[in-house]
Design a protein around this motif. Sequence first.
Motif, PDB file in Angstrom:
ATOM      1  N   ARG A   1       0.833  -1.213   0.000  1.00  0.00           N
ATOM      2  CA  ARG A   1       0.000   0.000   0.000  1.00  0.00           C
ATOM      3  C   ARG A   1       0.864   1.258   0.000  1.00  0.00           C
ATOM      4  N   SER A   2       1.885   1.284   0.863  1.00  0.00           N
ATOM      5  CA  SER A   2       2.734   2.473   0.951  1.00  0.00           C
ATOM      6  C   SER A   2       3.513   2.704  -0.338  1.00  0.00           C
ATOM      7  N   THR A   3       3.936   1.636  -1.002  1.00  0.00           N
ATOM      8  CA  THR A   3       4.658   1.780  -2.262  1.00  0.00           C
ATOM      9  C   THR A   3       3.741   2.337  -3.345  1.00  0.00           C
TER      10      THR A   3
ATOM     11  N   TYR B   1       1.139   4.340  -2.946  1.00  0.00           N
ATOM     12  CA  TYR B   1       0.913   5.771  -2.707  1.00  0.00           C
ATOM     13  C   TYR B   1       2.178   6.588  -2.958  1.00  0.00           C
ATOM     14  N   ARG B   2       3.351   6.037  -2.665  1.00  0.00           N
ATOM     15  CA  ARG B   2       4.604   6.743  -2.964  1.00  0.00           C
ATOM     16  C   ARG B   2       4.775   6.892  -4.470  1.00  0.00           C
ATOM     17  N   LYS B   3       4.531   5.828  -5.208  1.00  0.00           N
ATOM     18  CA  LYS B   3       4.655   5.879  -6.662  1.00  0.00           C
ATOM     19  C   LYS B   3       3.621   6.829  -7.280  1.00  0.00           C
ATOM     20  N   MET B   4       2.426   6.882  -6.725  1.00  0.00           N
ATOM     21  CA  MET B   4       1.426   7.842  -7.209  1.00  0.00           C
ATOM     22  C   MET B   4       1.946   9.264  -7.026  1.00  0.00           C
ATOM     23  N   ALA B   5       2.543   9.541  -5.863  1.00  0.00           N
ATOM     24  CA  ALA B   5       3.070  10.881  -5.594  1.00  0.00           C
ATOM     25  C   ALA B   5       4.218  11.219  -6.544  1.00  0.00           C
ATOM     26  N   GLU B   6       5.001  10.211  -6.931  1.00  0.00           N
ATOM     27  CA  GLU B   6       6.115  10.420  -7.861  1.00  0.00           C
ATOM     28  C   GLU B   6       5.632  10.522  -9.308  1.00  0.00           C
ATOM     29  N   GLY B   7       4.393  10.109  -9.569  1.00  0.00           N
ATOM     30  CA  GLY B   7       3.869  10.119 -10.927  1.00  0.00           C
ATOM     31  C   GLY B   7       4.228   8.876 -11.715  1.00  0.00           C
ATOM     32  N   THR B   8       4.635   7.805 -11.023  1.00  0.00           N
ATOM     33  CA  THR B   8       5.037   6.570 -11.708  1.00  0.00           C
ATOM     34  C   THR B   8       4.027   5.440 -11.513  1.00  0.00           C
ATOM     35  N   PHE B   9       2.827   5.786 -11.081  1.00  0.00           N
ATOM     36  CA  PHE B   9       1.749   4.811 -10.903  1.00  0.00           C
ATOM     37  C   PHE B   9       0.431   5.525 -11.172  1.00  0.00           C
ATOM     38  N   PRO B  10      -0.546   4.809 -11.747  1.00  0.00           N
ATOM     39  CA  PRO B  10      -1.830   5.463 -12.048  1.00  0.00           C
ATOM     40  C   PRO B  10      -2.476   6.107 -10.818  1.00  0.00           C
ATOM     41  N   ALA B  11      -3.060   7.261 -11.018  1.00  0.00           N
ATOM     42  CA  ALA B  11      -3.757   7.968  -9.938  1.00  0.00           C
ATOM     43  C   ALA B  11      -5.099   7.298  -9.669  1.00  0.00           C
ATOM     44  N   GLN B  12      -5.508   7.356  -8.424  1.00  0.00           N
ATOM     45  CA  GLN B  12      -6.825   6.824  -8.070  1.00  0.00           C
ATOM     46  C   GLN B  12      -7.873   7.888  -8.342  1.00  0.00           C
ATOM     47  N   MET B  13      -9.115   7.445  -8.357  1.00  0.00           N
ATOM     48  CA  MET B  13     -10.222   8.378  -8.580  1.00  0.00           C
ATOM     49  C   MET B  13     -11.240   8.196  -7.466  1.00  0.00           C
ATOM     50  N   LYS B  14     -11.913   9.253  -7.124  1.00  0.00           N
ATOM     51  CA  LYS B  14     -12.932   9.217  -6.084  1.00  0.00           C
ATOM     52  C   LYS B  14     -14.198   8.592  -6.662  1.00  0.00           C
ATOM     53  N   ILE B  15     -14.724   7.566  -5.978  1.00  0.00           N
ATOM     54  CA  ILE B  15     -15.930   6.900  -6.473  1.00  0.00           C
ATOM     55  C   ILE B  15     -17.114   7.070  -5.525  1.00  0.00           C
ATOM     56  N   SER B  16     -16.851   7.556  -4.320  1.00  0.00           N
ATOM     57  CA  SER B  16     -17.919   7.868  -3.369  1.00  0.00           C
ATOM     58  C   SER B  16     -17.336   8.811  -2.326  1.00  0.00           C
ATOM     59  N   ALA B  17     -18.137   9.166  -1.340  1.00  0.00           N
ATOM     60  CA  ALA B  17     -17.668  10.093  -0.307  1.00  0.00           C
ATOM     61  C   ALA B  17     -16.419   9.575   0.404  1.00  0.00           C
ATOM     62  N   ASN B  18     -16.355   8.278   0.634  1.00  0.00           N
ATOM     63  CA  ASN B  18     -15.213   7.700   1.351  1.00  0.00           C
ATOM     64  C   ASN B  18     -14.481   6.628   0.562  1.00  0.00           C
ATOM     65  N   GLY B  19     -14.769   6.502  -0.717  1.00  0.00           N
ATOM     66  CA  GLY B  19     -14.162   5.426  -1.495  1.00  0.00           C
ATOM     67  C   GLY B  19     -13.396   5.918  -2.701  1.00  0.00           C
ATOM     68  N   THR B  20     -12.336   5.189  -3.020  1.00  0.00           N
ATOM     69  CA  THR B  20     -11.550   5.475  -4.211  1.00  0.00           C
ATOM     70  C   THR B  20     -11.289   4.177  -4.953  1.00  0.00           C
ATOM     71  N   GLY B  21     -10.911   4.308  -6.192  1.00  0.00           N
ATOM     72  CA  GLY B  21     -10.583   3.145  -7.001  1.00  0.00           C
ATOM     73  C   GLY B  21      -9.734   3.565  -8.181  1.00  0.00           C
ATOM     74  N   TRP B  22      -9.348   2.596  -8.987  1.00  0.00           N
ATOM     75  CA  TRP B  22      -8.524   2.817 -10.156  1.00  0.00           C
ATOM     76  C   TRP B  22      -9.225   2.247 -11.378  1.00  0.00           C
ATOM     77  N   HIS B  23      -8.982   2.841 -12.529  1.00  0.00           N
ATOM     78  CA  HIS B  23      -9.458   2.254 -13.781  1.00  0.00           C
ATOM     79  C   HIS B  23      -8.655   0.973 -14.004  1.00  0.00           C
TER      80      HIS B  23
END
Length: 71
Positions: free
Chosen positions: A21-23, A25-47
């Motif tokens: 999990r930490s890797t 989120y680190r890769k997302m911050a670096e731009g080397t992993f797909p960003a997540q998207m908000k799917i509900s008030a408390n939920g996120t997911g990826w395409h």
Amino acid sequence: MRQPDRIIRLKTVLSRTGLSRSTIYRKMAEGTFPAQMKISANGTGWHESDINRWVADPAGWRSEEEAGDGR
């Protein structure tokens, strides 16, 4: 007819990538992993297609926006 792109949650992403999990989120911050998207008030997911593209080529992955394909 093209199938709609599914939204997958963190548990599935962890399983498919083998990353922690930490890797992720680190890769997302670096731009080397797909960003997540908000799917509900408390939920996120990826395409699913973004994760599949990342798994196929982790070192060469770029977002579709960066690649110029758009969504």
